[in-house]
Structure formats: C-alpha cells, structure tokens
Design an enzyme around this catalytic site. Structure first.
Site, PDB file in Angstrom:
ATOM      1  N   GLU A 131       0.826  -1.216   0.000  1.00  0.00           N
ATOM      2  CA  GLU A 131       0.000   0.000   0.000  1.00  0.00           C
ATOM      3  C   GLU A 131       0.863   1.270   0.000  1.00  0.00           C
ATOM      4  O   GLU A 131       0.664   2.181   0.801  1.00  0.00           O
ATOM      5  CB  GLU A 131      -0.954   0.002   1.197  1.00  0.00           C
ATOM      6  CG  GLU A 131      -1.944  -1.158   1.182  1.00  0.00           C
ATOM      7  CD  GLU A 131      -3.001  -1.058   2.282  1.00  0.00           C
ATOM      8  OE1 GLU A 131      -2.744  -0.375   3.291  1.00  0.00           O
ATOM      9  OE2 GLU A 131      -4.076  -1.655   2.112  1.00  0.00           O
ATOM     10  N   GLU A 276      -5.982  -8.307   0.447  1.00  0.00           N
ATOM     11  CA  GLU A 276      -6.435  -8.337   1.834  1.00  0.00           C
ATOM     12  C   GLU A 276      -7.922  -8.042   1.888  1.00  0.00           C
ATOM     13  O   GLU A 276      -8.398  -7.113   1.240  1.00  0.00           O
ATOM     14  CB  GLU A 276      -5.694  -7.302   2.694  1.00  0.00           C
ATOM     15  CG  GLU A 276      -4.187  -7.469   2.765  1.00  0.00           C
ATOM     16  CD  GLU A 276      -3.524  -6.354   3.565  1.00  0.00           C
ATOM     17  OE1 GLU A 276      -4.226  -5.667   4.355  1.00  0.00           O
ATOM     18  OE2 GLU A 276      -2.305  -6.149   3.394  1.00  0.00           O
TER      19      GLU A 276
END
Length: 492
Positions: A131, A276
């Site tokens: 991220e 995720e």
C-alpha cells in the site's frame, strides 16, 4: 490417490472402485471450493507461533496459498515442499534501495526467491511494497515504487524465474475512486493517475496481477453514516443502482469501480487479486466475533459461488486478512489493528467459519502449542484506585504491552476500574514471559493462580515460545518514575 491401475490385478472390486471414486470426487469438490482463497500470514507478534505449526494449520484448514509481508528465512523454510503457493513481500522501507541499485535487487531475488525456490518453496508472486500510495504516507514512496518494481522484474528475468514468479504491488483501494459513487464512474486517483497507468501497463506487459486491498470495515469505521448492512453480504441492504446494475454490498461496488478504471484505460482483462479482505474481532464497537463471522462467512459464501461481480463474472482470487492476531502491529489506524485474525494469537479458533475445506465445516486450531504457567498478574486486593502510582503504572503497562481489548464496545468493556488495571498489568506480565519482576508495579500488583477472566474478557496466558527478545531484567522499576497520565481507561 491410492487407486489401482487396471494392470494391478486381473480381478477388480466394483464396490471398492465406486467408494474410491466417491472419495476422489469429495476431495476434488473441496479443492475446487477453496482454490480462490488464501491467507495473509503476518508476524508482528511478541510471541509468534512456530512457523511449522502455522504451515500445518494452513494445510489443515485447506488454504492453498499464503501472502507474506517479508521474506523471512524461517517462514519460507517451513513452507518448503508444502505445496502452498506463496507471495513473498518487500517492505516499503526497502523500496528506495531496490529502486536505485540494480545489484541490490539482484541480491534480494537471489537470497529470498531463487534460494527458496530451489529448496521447494512454491513462490508465485513477489509483492513490491505494501500500500505504498496511501495518502497518509504523503507521497513518501511515489518516486521509488515503480523503479523498484522494474528492477525486481529485471532481477527475476536474470535469475531465470520470470516465467513462474510474477511481480505485483499490493495497493489500497484508495488508488481509484468514483466522483459519483457509481462504479461505472471509476478511474484512478487524479494525483497518481499517470503513475498508476504506467504500473498497470508494466503489470500487463509482464503477466503480473493488479493486487488491491478492500476493507468494508474501514468504510464503516470512517463514516458514522455508512449503511451498516451494505458492508455485509446478506442481500438486505438498499442497493446502489448504477445504470440498471444493482449493487447490494460495498465489496462488489468497490471491486467493480476498479474494473471500470482498468477497462476505460484499456486494461479490462488484467487479472485482479484481492490482497487483503477481512473483519476484526476487537478494539472497536463494530469489531467483534459476531460481525467478523457475519462478514467473513458472507464473503466466503459469495466467492464459492464463483459468480464474481457484475463487471467481472469470474471466480474471485483473494487472501483473507488475516490468519493470526498480531499484538505488535501499529494501532495508529485504530485499536482494531491487532485483532484481524480468524485465529487468536495462539492459533485457537475465534468463531465458526466454513472455508469449504473441512468435514466439520469450521476452522481447525493450531496443534502442538505450548503455554506458560497458569499464572496472572492482577491488582492487589488491598490496593487503592486513588494511589498516585495508578496512572503512571497503567500507562507504562499499556504502552509496553497490549491494552486494545479495553475501551468502549470492546471485549473487556465490562470491566470496572480494578479490572482494567488488572488487565493492563497482566498484559505486561504475559508479554514479558511471566517474569516475577514484570509484576512489581509498586504497591499495586500481585501474582495469582486464579483466572481473572470475566465474561467476554479473557485474561490471556502467553505462548511459551522462548522468543521474547527485548526484555531487560528490572525494566519495570521505571514505572515508579514514569510521568504519564491515565487517559485511556476509566479507573477513577
């Protein structure tokens, strides 16, 4: 499989063959049902489960793939010849060196990919960063992520592994957006659009997937007005109508926003992985085992239909977040960060969850876990809540252990002031391997052999892993002079 060929015997038992085929079909249906689900295995824990125990737990629960956040040798060694597909990770803090030094990228691939592949680890992906374009990073990794991605790919080519190991970048869903909220208006975030298109083209050219993390829990956490039912898969939410396409849950809408962004920029066929997705069980009023079970079971049921989403009706490829709770994760985003696991820190089951891979239809706990003695550190019966050491002591304990189970709407919100102190003391005591000196909060604490757990609030006993690395004997005496204030828990 154990089946005999027609050459094994001149005489065959039809009933035996029938039973064998029935077992084969049953096994095949289980494998097919979980082929699209993996698990994130995070290791930010003070007392980790032994890697071999975790690998066995993965296999017992039918996980066929695992996503790691680094390339730890002991973890990868435990995965040797397991058959489990692996995504190894490169932490963000390594991106600069890999982006600016091709030799560093080659060395990383040699040490963390080539070596383990040669020993039978089924590495399929390298996750370059995690991220990295989160807006909270204020652009820290904007200049290094893509060059690091390119260099790692070049290193894989040089190592002769590029045909079997693909690069990707796990991204938060905030890299794309819709100005109207409708998926069909999806596009990449304007401030990083050119960079995103360069990365997407690179992934497409090199056979790498687009990896995205989607968290409906965060939508609910960030927005008090978010419609609760829209976070789940029950089909009870008021749908979002996007030109006649109805969306009954935020996951499908979010996923299709990405698909629209890819499609309108010429990459509508790029493979997508959900890196995720999950729901925490503590640390927030919306985080508990019941809501986590509702979300994760709903998601599993959703993906096992293999119907995909309105815009991409293919089976969804995803990794649940996460496998095990991590008591050393940063709680800057929220106290729930340490409670994403579908298993507790010790591999015990939190709630019933059918992954479609076990005969019981629920999770299988870790096996072979050893614990410390049944001892707890609690507040002395004759200690007073108005003792001047209460504030500094509990602040110190919580800052150096884990008190995220305390607070409004959490599993331990039923405790009174004395219970809060006892929980904080015990957390510190357990994290420091039950050393006697870790239960010497001045005039306040004592060791007991009576379990102080109350209702949903469990006072844990730590795993006996012999792994606590940083404890210095007698450190707890600093509590006496620690000038803190007790502003988290209501003890007075």
């Amino acid at each position: 499989m154990g089946f005999r060929s027609s050459m094994d015997s001149a005489i065959r038992d039809p009933m035996s063959d029938l039973i064998g085929w029935l077992y084969f079909l049953a096994w095949l249906s289980l494998v097919v049902s979980v082929s699209g689900i993996g698990a994130n295995w995070g290791t930010q824990t003070s007392h980790p489960l032994k890697p071999e125990i975790v690998v066995r737990m993965l296999k017992d629960n039918g996980f066929q793939k695992v996503k790691l956040f680094d390339a730890d040798d002991s973890t990868l060694s435990a995965l040797e010849k397991s058959g489990i597909e692996v995504m190894v990770g490169i932490p963000n803090e390594m991106l600069n060196s890999l982006a600016t030094n091709m030799k560093a990228a080659e060395n990383w691939v040699s040490k963390n990919v080539s070596t383990h592949v040669s020993k039978g680890v089924n590495i399929k992906y390298v996750a370059v960063g995690n991220e990295p374009f989160l807006q909270t990073y204020n652009g820290s990794f904007l200049q290094t992520t893509f060059p690091a991605l390119q260099n790692v790919q070049s290193a894989l080519i040089k190592a002769g592994l590029s045909s079997q190991v693909k690069v990707t970048v796990p991204l938060n869903a905030d890299v794309y957006q819709s100005s109207t909220g409708a998926p069909s208006n999806g596009d990449f975030r304007t401030d990083i659009r050119d960079l995103m298109l360069a990365i997407v083209k690179f992934l497409n050219d090199n056979g790498g997937p687009f990896t995205v993390n989607i968290y409906p829990f965060i939508s609910l956490y960030d927005d008090a007005n978010f419609p609760v039912d829209y976070a789940f898969f029950d089909g009870t939410a008021t749908p979002v109508n996007d030109g006649g396409t109805l969306y009954y849950n935020v996951f499908d809408a979010n996923y299709d926003t990405l698909i629209w962004a890819l499609q309108k920029n010429g990459y509508g066929n790029l493979p997508v992985i959900i890196g995720e997705i999950g729901w925490p069980t503590d640390g927030n009023i919306n985080a508990n085992p019941a809501t986590a079970q509702r979300f994760n079971q709903g998601f599993m049921t959703h993906i096992m239909t293999k119907k995909g989403t309105p815009m991409r009706q293919d089976p969804i490829d995803a990794y649940l977040f996460s496998l095990i709770d991590e008591d050393e994760k940063s709680i800057q985003p929220g106290n729930f960060e340490r409670h994403w696991g579908i298993f507790n820190y010790d591999g015990t089951v939190k709630y019933k969850l059918n992954l479609g891979a076990t005969n019981s239809g629920t999770l299988v706990p870790a096996k072979g876990v050893n614990y410390l003695s049944k001892r707890w550190c609690v507040m002395k019966a004759n200690a007073r809540l108005d003792d001047p050491q209460v504030g500094p002591s509990v602040t110190y304990a919580c800052e150096n252990a884990d008190c995220t189970n305390l607070g409004y709407g959490t599993s331990c919100s039923n405790l009174d002031g004395r219970g809060n102190l006892s929980y904080a003391f015990n957390s510190y005591y357990q994290k420091h391997d039950q050393l006697d000196t870790a239960c010497q909060f001045p005039h306040l604490s004592e060791i007991t052999k009576t379990d102080p757990s109350v209702g949903t609030c469990k006072f844990g006993i730590m795993i006996d892993s012999g792994a606590y690395r940083n404890w210095i004997g007698g450190l707890v005496v600093l509590v006496v002079v620690y000038a803190g204030t007790f502003g988290v828990l209501n003890v007075l």
